[in-house]
Motif scaffolding. Sequence first.
Motif, mmCIF file in Angstrom:
data_model
loop_
_atom_site.group_PDB
_atom_site.id
_atom_site.type_symbol
_atom_site.label_atom_id
_atom_site.label_comp_id
_atom_site.label_asym_id
_atom_site.label_seq_id
_atom_site.Cartn_x
_atom_site.Cartn_y
_atom_site.Cartn_z
ATOM 1 N N UNK A 283 0.808 -1.226 0.000
ATOM 2 C CA UNK A 283 0.000 0.000 0.000
ATOM 3 C C UNK A 283 0.838 1.272 0.000
ATOM 4 N N UNK A 284 2.142 1.157 0.157
ATOM 5 C CA UNK A 284 2.960 2.354 0.332
ATOM 6 C C UNK A 284 2.864 3.319 -0.846
ATOM 7 N N UNK A 285 3.119 2.871 -2.048
ATOM 8 C CA UNK A 285 3.065 3.767 -3.203
ATOM 9 C C UNK A 285 1.641 4.226 -3.521
ATOM 10 N N UNK A 286 0.647 3.326 -3.550
ATOM 11 C CA UNK A 286 -0.716 3.801 -3.819
ATOM 12 C C UNK A 286 -1.233 4.794 -2.768
ATOM 13 N N UNK B 15 4.511 4.618 8.534
ATOM 14 C CA UNK B 15 5.453 3.554 8.829
ATOM 15 C C UNK B 15 5.061 2.357 7.971
ATOM 16 N N UNK B 16 6.047 1.801 7.251
ATOM 17 C CA UNK B 16 5.808 0.615 6.423
ATOM 18 C C UNK B 16 6.078 -0.609 7.288
ATOM 19 N N UNK B 17 5.090 -1.489 7.370
ATOM 20 C CA UNK B 17 5.238 -2.711 8.168
ATOM 21 C C UNK B 17 5.259 -3.922 7.241
ATOM 22 N N UNK B 18 5.969 -4.918 7.595
ATOM 23 C CA UNK B 18 5.979 -6.220 6.909
ATOM 24 C C UNK B 18 6.922 -7.174 7.551
#
Length: 81
Positions: free
Chosen positions: A56-59, A78-81
């Motif tokens: 979902x980061x870029x969209x 914050x990007x989680x994964x």
Amino acid sequence: MTINIYKENMHYVVEYVSKMGEGVVLHTKDSLYESIYKLGRRIHINNVHFRIPQDLSLPLLSFLSIEYPGELYEHKITITD
């Protein structure tokens, strides 16, 4: 306010955590953007900390830059994964 978003099956699970309480909502990708748009109309979007999955980061950044162009650089993401 903190919004935790993660993918579960075909939906995005959105957990809202604020001083007012907590809530969990299931969204499709389209309804997720609609809910973020409505949220930004009720509260100042810079007061929201997004915790999102990598896909979902870029969209999401693109969506926010269109809907809230003056605030994009102040978003807490914050990007989680």
